[in-house]
Design a protein around this motif. Structure first.
Motif, PDB file in Angstrom:
ATOM      1  N   HIS A 139       0.957  -1.508   0.491  1.00  0.00           N
ATOM      2  CA  HIS A 139       0.416  -0.073   0.260  1.00  0.00           C
ATOM      3  C   HIS A 139       0.835   1.583   0.133  1.00  0.00           C
ATOM      4  N   ILE A 140       1.009   1.980  -0.805  1.00  0.00           N
ATOM      5  CA  ILE A 140       1.740   3.181  -1.037  1.00  0.00           C
ATOM      6  C   ILE A 140       0.585   4.234  -0.408  1.00  0.00           C
ATOM      7  N   GLU A 141       0.445   5.214   0.098  1.00  0.00           N
ATOM      8  CA  GLU A 141       0.292   6.453   0.509  1.00  0.00           C
ATOM      9  C   GLU A 141       0.534   7.076  -0.020  1.00  0.00           C
ATOM     10  N   VAL A 142      -0.029   8.331  -0.358  1.00  0.00           N
ATOM     11  CA  VAL A 142       0.250   9.120  -1.551  1.00  0.00           C
ATOM     12  C   VAL A 142      -0.853  10.507  -1.179  1.00  0.00           C
TER      13      VAL A 142
ATOM     14  N   LEU B  35      -0.889  20.600   4.106  1.00  0.00           N
ATOM     15  CA  LEU B  35      -1.503  19.200   4.038  1.00  0.00           C
ATOM     16  C   LEU B  35      -1.109  18.495   5.389  1.00  0.00           C
ATOM     17  N   ASP B  36      -2.084  17.415   5.772  1.00  0.00           N
ATOM     18  CA  ASP B  36      -1.882  16.519   7.402  1.00  0.00           C
ATOM     19  C   ASP B  36      -0.641  15.634   7.253  1.00  0.00           C
ATOM     20  N   VAL B  37      -0.094  15.324   7.801  1.00  0.00           N
ATOM     21  CA  VAL B  37       1.100  14.114   8.160  1.00  0.00           C
ATOM     22  C   VAL B  37       0.823  13.369   8.805  1.00  0.00           C
ATOM     23  N   ALA B  38       0.157  11.987   8.880  1.00  0.00           N
ATOM     24  CA  ALA B  38      -0.235  11.043   9.671  1.00  0.00           C
ATOM     25  C   ALA B  38       0.999  10.946  10.661  1.00  0.00           C
ATOM     26  N   ASP B  39       2.216   9.529   9.789  1.00  0.00           N
ATOM     27  CA  ASP B  39       2.924   9.549  10.388  1.00  0.00           C
ATOM     28  C   ASP B  39       4.854   9.921  10.680  1.00  0.00           C
ATOM     29  N   SER B  40       5.027   9.969  11.159  1.00  0.00           N
ATOM     30  CA  SER B  40       6.626  11.008  11.242  1.00  0.00           C
ATOM     31  C   SER B  40       7.381   9.773  10.404  1.00  0.00           C
ATOM     32  N   ALA B  41       7.762  10.423   9.100  1.00  0.00           N
ATOM     33  CA  ALA B  41       8.624   9.265   7.626  1.00  0.00           C
ATOM     34  C   ALA B  41       9.551  10.298   7.497  1.00  0.00           C
TER      35      ALA B  41
ATOM     36  N   VAL C 283      12.133  14.386   5.363  1.00  0.00           N
ATOM     37  CA  VAL C 283      11.659  13.860   7.331  1.00  0.00           C
ATOM     38  C   VAL C 283      10.815  14.730   7.886  1.00  0.00           C
ATOM     39  N   LEU C 284       9.819  14.445   7.807  1.00  0.00           N
ATOM     40  CA  LEU C 284       8.314  15.092   8.303  1.00  0.00           C
ATOM     41  C   LEU C 284       8.286  14.811   9.961  1.00  0.00           C
TER      42      LEU C 284
ATOM     43  N   ILE D 129       2.902  14.412  -1.494  1.00  0.00           N
ATOM     44  CA  ILE D 129       3.668  13.646  -0.595  1.00  0.00           C
ATOM     45  C   ILE D 129       4.036  12.123  -0.545  1.00  0.00           C
ATOM     46  N   GLU D 130       4.614  11.398  -1.200  1.00  0.00           N
ATOM     47  CA  GLU D 130       4.983   9.448  -0.547  1.00  0.00           C
ATOM     48  C   GLU D 130       6.060   9.507  -0.015  1.00  0.00           C
ATOM     49  N   LYS D 131       5.295   8.425   1.301  1.00  0.00           N
ATOM     50  CA  LYS D 131       6.294   7.602   2.306  1.00  0.00           C
ATOM     51  C   LYS D 131       7.906   7.574   1.515  1.00  0.00           C
ATOM     52  N   THR D 132       8.762   7.262   1.614  1.00  0.00           N
ATOM     53  CA  THR D 132      10.278   6.526   0.234  1.00  0.00           C
ATOM     54  C   THR D 132       9.869   4.786   1.142  1.00  0.00           C
ATOM     55  N   THR D 133      10.480   4.256   0.228  1.00  0.00           N
ATOM     56  CA  THR D 133      10.875   2.864   0.714  1.00  0.00           C
ATOM     57  C   THR D 133      11.769   2.196   1.716  1.00  0.00           C
ATOM     58  N   GLU D 134      11.967   3.455   2.198  1.00  0.00           N
ATOM     59  CA  GLU D 134      12.548   2.922   3.912  1.00  0.00           C
ATOM     60  C   GLU D 134      12.196   3.027   4.534  1.00  0.00           C
ATOM     61  N   ASN D 135      10.893   3.042   4.446  1.00  0.00           N
ATOM     62  CA  ASN D 135      10.036   3.359   6.030  1.00  0.00           C
ATOM     63  C   ASN D 135       8.599   2.609   5.357  1.00  0.00           C
ATOM     64  N   ARG D 136       8.732   1.462   4.869  1.00  0.00           N
ATOM     65  CA  ARG D 136       8.042   0.794   4.097  1.00  0.00           C
ATOM     66  C   ARG D 136       8.173  -0.945   4.735  1.00  0.00           C
TER      67      ARG D 136
END
Length: 157
Positions: free
Chosen positions: A21-24, A46-52, A121-122, A150-157
């Motif tokens: 699942h890719i969250e964008v 934009l709201d960011v739900a996860d620190s990443a 990093v947000l 914005i999209e979480k980078t792969t290091e965070n998945r």
């Protein structure tokens, strides 16, 4: 036919479990009268739900009458307290190497989602992105929308 059922079942299971699942998150601002003034930047929250770590995208929509093959812009990012996180300049190409409009289009409208090579990093928070056009024309004509994805980078998945 029955001997293919296990093979199809195995392939289906592999496909289901291999999909990530890719969250964008994306948001765009309308450019009034399609005339982007240097005094009126596009402002996106934009709201960011996860620190990443997040990958940033510049989102643009223009008409075929847009005069240039690029957009030079300044993007600044602040948190809800107004604390600046980053400010940078972008020269975004809007054409393919063959000289045709890039992105996707419907009739004479062109949508671009341009990956910016600026991982950020947000933390969980709301952020304000301000996009100012830096082109020589003021106002810049035939630009309909500007925004950020914005999209979480792969290091965070």
């Amino acid at each position: 036919m029955n001997r293919f059922v296990p093979v199809i079942l195995i392939i289906s299971v592999i496909l289901v479990f291999s999909c990530k699942h890719i969250e964008v998150r994306e948001r765009v601002a309308d450019i009034p009268r399609h005339e982007w003034s240097k005094k009126k930047p596009a402002v996106i929250e934009l709201d960011v739900a996860d620190s990443a770590t997040y990958q940033l995208y510049l989102i643009l929509r223009h008409t075929q009458q847009y005069r240039y093959n690029n957009l030079v812009a300044s993007i600044s990012i602040k948190d809800t307290s107004g604390h600046p996180l980053s400010t940078f300049r972008v020269n975004a190409s809007l054409v393919t190497p063959s000289g045709k409009w890039g992105g996707s289009n419907i009739d004479d409208l062109y949508d671009h989602r341009i990956r910016l090579n600026i991982p950020l990093v947000l933390k969980k928070n709301r952020y304000r992105f301000t996009i100012s056009q830096l082109m020589k024309d003021d106002p810049l004509l035939f630009m309909l929308n500007a925004g950020i994805g914005i999209e979480k980078t792969t290091e965070n998945r």
